[in-house]
Design an enzyme around this catalytic site. Structure first.
Site, PDB file in Angstrom:
ATOM      1  N   TYR A  48       0.835  -1.214   0.000  1.00 43.64           N
ATOM      2  CA  TYR A  48       0.000   0.000   0.000  1.00 43.64           C
ATOM      3  C   TYR A  48       0.870   1.265   0.000  1.00 43.64           C
ATOM      4  O   TYR A  48       0.373   2.360  -0.189  1.00 43.64           O
ATOM      5  CB  TYR A  48      -0.933   0.060   1.220  1.00 43.64           C
ATOM      6  N   HIS A 106       0.493 -11.677   2.130  1.00 43.05           N
ATOM      7  CA  HIS A 106      -0.611 -10.942   1.512  1.00 43.05           C
ATOM      8  C   HIS A 106      -1.463 -11.831   0.584  1.00 43.05           C
ATOM      9  O   HIS A 106      -2.691 -11.818   0.652  1.00 43.05           O
ATOM     10  CB  HIS A 106      -0.050  -9.749   0.734  1.00 43.05           C
TER      11      HIS A 106
HETATM   12  N1  LIG Z   1      -5.708  -8.627   2.034  1.00 43.40           N
HETATM   13  C1  LIG Z   1      -6.168  -8.151   0.909  1.00 43.40           C
HETATM   14  O1  LIG Z   1      -5.937  -8.722  -0.155  1.00 43.40           O
HETATM   15  C2  LIG Z   1      -6.988  -6.917   0.917  1.00 43.40           C
HETATM   16  C3  LIG Z   1      -7.063  -6.157   2.059  1.00 43.40           C
HETATM   17  N2  LIG Z   1      -7.846  -5.020   2.116  1.00 43.40           N
HETATM   18  C4  LIG Z   1      -7.918  -4.302   3.412  1.00 43.40           C
HETATM   19  O2  LIG Z   1      -9.298  -4.177   3.767  1.00 43.40           O
HETATM   20  C5  LIG Z   1      -9.590  -2.795   4.016  1.00 43.40           C
HETATM   21  C6  LIG Z   1     -11.050  -2.466   3.728  1.00 43.40           C
HETATM   22  O3  LIG Z   1     -11.389  -2.770   2.392  1.00 43.40           O
HETATM   23  P1  LIG Z   1     -11.567  -1.684   1.229  1.00 43.40           P
HETATM   24  O4  LIG Z   1     -11.254  -2.377  -0.040  1.00 43.40           O
HETATM   25  O5  LIG Z   1     -10.823  -0.474   1.568  1.00 43.40           O
HETATM   26  O6  LIG Z   1     -13.118  -1.424   1.161  1.00 43.40           O
HETATM   27  P2  LIG Z   1     -14.334  -1.216   2.206  1.00 43.40           P
HETATM   28  O7  LIG Z   1     -15.283  -2.332   1.948  1.00 43.40           O
HETATM   29  O8  LIG Z   1     -13.844  -0.972   3.565  1.00 43.40           O
HETATM   30  O9  LIG Z   1     -15.025   0.075   1.602  1.00 43.40           O
HETATM   31  C7  LIG Z   1     -14.425   1.330   1.632  1.00 43.40           C
HETATM   32  C8  LIG Z   1     -15.374   2.277   0.898  1.00 43.40           C
HETATM   33  O10 LIG Z   1     -16.588   2.390   1.621  1.00 43.40           O
HETATM   34  C9  LIG Z   1     -16.847   3.747   1.944  1.00 43.40           C
HETATM   35  N3  LIG Z   1     -17.431   3.797   3.278  1.00 43.40           N
HETATM   36  C10 LIG Z   1     -16.874   3.379   4.444  1.00 43.40           C
HETATM   37  N4  LIG Z   1     -17.729   3.559   5.471  1.00 43.40           N
HETATM   38  C11 LIG Z   1     -18.844   4.114   4.956  1.00 43.40           C
HETATM   39  C12 LIG Z   1     -20.071   4.543   5.523  1.00 43.40           C
HETATM   40  N5  LIG Z   1     -20.326   4.418   6.830  1.00 43.40           N
HETATM   41  N6  LIG Z   1     -21.003   5.112   4.683  1.00 43.40           N
HETATM   42  C13 LIG Z   1     -20.762   5.229   3.360  1.00 43.40           C
HETATM   43  N7  LIG Z   1     -19.608   4.829   2.771  1.00 43.40           N
HETATM   44  C14 LIG Z   1     -18.657   4.270   3.563  1.00 43.40           C
HETATM   45  C15 LIG Z   1     -15.496   4.437   1.880  1.00 43.40           C
HETATM   46  O11 LIG Z   1     -15.681   5.780   1.526  1.00 43.40           O
HETATM   47  P3  LIG Z   1     -15.131   6.998   2.474  1.00 43.40           P
HETATM   48  O12 LIG Z   1     -13.637   6.859   2.510  1.00 43.40           O
HETATM   49  O13 LIG Z   1     -15.635   8.213   1.782  1.00 43.40           O
HETATM   50  O14 LIG Z   1     -15.772   6.808   3.822  1.00 43.40           O
HETATM   51  C16 LIG Z   1     -14.791   3.659   0.769  1.00 43.40           C
HETATM   52  O15 LIG Z   1     -15.184   4.150  -0.500  1.00 43.40           O
HETATM   53  C17 LIG Z   1      -8.593  -2.077   3.091  1.00 43.40           C
HETATM   54  O16 LIG Z   1      -8.513  -0.698   3.376  1.00 43.40           O
HETATM   55  C18 LIG Z   1      -7.341  -2.886   3.343  1.00 43.40           C
HETATM   56  O17 LIG Z   1      -6.785  -2.504   4.584  1.00 43.40           O
HETATM   57  C19 LIG Z   1      -8.569  -4.639   1.019  1.00 43.40           C
HETATM   58  C20 LIG Z   1      -8.497  -5.339  -0.169  1.00 43.40           C
HETATM   59  C21 LIG Z   1      -7.699  -6.537  -0.320  1.00 43.40           C
HETATM   60  O1  LIG Z   2      -5.748  -4.055  -1.351  1.00 48.69           O
HETATM   61  C1  LIG Z   2      -5.192  -5.146  -1.250  1.00 48.69           C
HETATM   62  O2  LIG Z   2      -4.774  -5.571  -0.166  1.00 48.69           O
HETATM   63  C2  LIG Z   2      -4.986  -6.000  -2.424  1.00 48.69           C
HETATM   64  O3  LIG Z   2      -4.553  -7.091  -2.268  1.00 48.69           O
HETATM   65  C3  LIG Z   2      -5.303  -5.533  -3.805  1.00 48.69           C
HETATM   66  O4  LIG Z   2      -5.320  -6.644  -4.700  1.00 48.69           O
HETATM   67  C4  LIG Z   2      -6.579  -4.841  -3.955  1.00 48.69           C
HETATM   68  O5  LIG Z   2      -7.596  -5.759  -3.652  1.00 48.69           O
HETATM   69  C5  LIG Z   2      -6.746  -4.291  -5.327  1.00 48.69           C
HETATM   70  O6  LIG Z   2      -7.845  -4.193  -5.714  1.00 48.69           O
HETATM   71  C6  LIG Z   2      -5.589  -3.873  -6.144  1.00 48.69           C
HETATM   72  O7  LIG Z   2      -6.031  -3.386  -7.378  1.00 48.69           O
END
Ligand SMILES: NC(=O)C1=CN([C@@H]2O[C@H](COP(=O)(O)OP(=O)(O)OC[C@H]3O[C@@H](n4cnc5c(N)ncnc54)[C@H](OP(=O)(O)O)[C@@H]3O)[C@@H](O)[C@H]2O)C=CC1
Ligand SMILES: O=C(O)C(=O)[C@@H](O)[C@H](O)C(=O)CO
Length: 276
Positions: A48, A106
């Site tokens: 990230y 990851h």
């Molecule tokens: N291990 C992996 O492969 C992965 C790990 N992750 C982790 O998981 C975390 C969370 O997942 P992520 O993909 O970010 O998505 P989320 O499902 O947490 O969604 C985030 C989105 O939802 C919006 N949102 C959050 N709260 C609200 C609310 N109460 N009302 C309206 N909108 C809301 C945010 O907007 P706003 O910012 O405007 O509130 C943002 O656009 C990531 O940040 C990361 O740390 C994610 C993807 C892959």
């Molecule tokens: O956000 C993470 O942790 C990821 O592993 C990414 O693959 C993420 O899900 C992504 O969408 C990158 O394009």
């Protein structure tokens, strides 16, 4: 707030904070605000490129280090043993911390097929005192079985994509049977239309809650740990207001019914997806 206790004894809060896309000074401000709002678990990743922002936010918050659980993740391009150890040291350097609470692989990247070697490095990093607890992300039962067979040690956590469109029933059951906590990435499906689904909006009206709160509460009642990301103060606060109501078993089941086989956000299937 309720807690989870991991198979190695580490205690985690019921909900954490995701930091994907929270970078630079805006990221520092958003993460500091999350700590002020009460989050005590921060999820980030080497990939990230925001470990520096996370470390700075911890410092700015003035909250003592021991009260915050910090997790980061090892990228696929550094699964070789020596590189994995160096990457964990680099994460610590970027965060300006002496130890991490959790470090996860990851993605398994099964085509590259070096995740067992990476796991051996994490096992040793825990022995060296670099990290308190070790886990994985996006691991399927077949990957977990190999870790157990080849090292004898199972992860404390498996962080997987989990939201109403993809409820991970099988993986959750597997993790639970093996004493592994399932943690939910993209718990709000990254803002997709799931919040407009009738079953969610009806429950939001019934409990006088936001659709996002219904979804996060459902995830908690599945005995999993959501890590929603939000850049706004209002959403951060609202995503913590989950402990003054409870869904019935049949309501939990109604939300489960939204799951579909193609429900992943970006079709990232860990059986074939490779992320470096
Ligand atoms: N291990 C992996 O492969 C992965 C790990 N992750 C982790 O998981 C975390 C969370 O997942 P992520 O993909 O970010 O998505 P989320 O499902 O947490 O969604 C985030 C989105 O939802 C919006 N949102 C959050 N709260 C609200 C609310 N109460 N009302 C309206 N909108 C809301 C945010 O907007 P706003 O910012 O405007 O509130 C943002 O656009 C990531 O940040 C990361 O740390 C994610 C993807 C892959
Ligand atoms: O956000 C993470 O942790 C990821 O592993 C990414 O693959 C993420 O899900 C992504 O969408 C990158 O394009």
């Amino acid at each position: 707030m309720e807690n989870f206790q991991l198979n190695d004894g580490l205690v985690l809060p019921a909900i954490g904070f995701g930091t994907y896309k929270l970078n630079g000074s805006l990221g520092v401000n958003a993460i500091t605000s999350a700590l002020y709002n009460g989050y005590r678990y921060l999820d980030c990743a080497f990939n990230y490129e925001n470990e520096g922002a996370v470390g700075q936010a911890i410092k700015n918050s003035g909250i003592s280090r021991g009260k915050i659980i910090v997790a980061s993740k090892l990228p696929g391009r550094h699964h070789r043993y020596q590189e994995a150890i160096q990457t964990i040291q680099e994460s610590l350097f970027r965060m300006n911390l002496d130890y991490l609470d959790l470090y996860l692989i990851h993605w398994p990247d099964p085509i590259q097929d070096q995740y067992v070697e990476a796991w051996q490095a994490l096992i040793d990093a825990q022995k060296f005192g670099l990290v308190r607890s070790i886990g994985v992300s996006n691991f399927l039962p077949t990957h977990l079985e190999r870790l157990e067979k080849e090292t004898g040690i199972l992860p404390s956590i498996n962080q997987v994509e989990l939201h109403p469109y993809f409820n991970q029933e099988e993986q959750r059951k597997y993790d639970q049977r093996h004493g592994i906590l399932t943690q939910d990435w993209s718990p709000l499906a990254r803002g997709r239309a799931v919040t407009d689904e009738k079953v969610i909006t009806n429950l939001a009206a019934k409990y006088n809650k936001k659709p996002q709160q219904i979804i996060l509460r459902w995830e908690i009642q599945l005995k999993t740990m959501p890590i929603p990301k939000s850049s706004t103060n209002e959403h951060q606060k609202s995503n913590l207001e989950l402990f003054d109501f409870q869904l019935t078993d049949s309501e939990v089941e109604e939300i489960n019914q939204l799951t579909r086989s193609n429900g992943r956000n970006k079709n990232q299937d860990p059986a074939v997806y490779e992320e470096f």
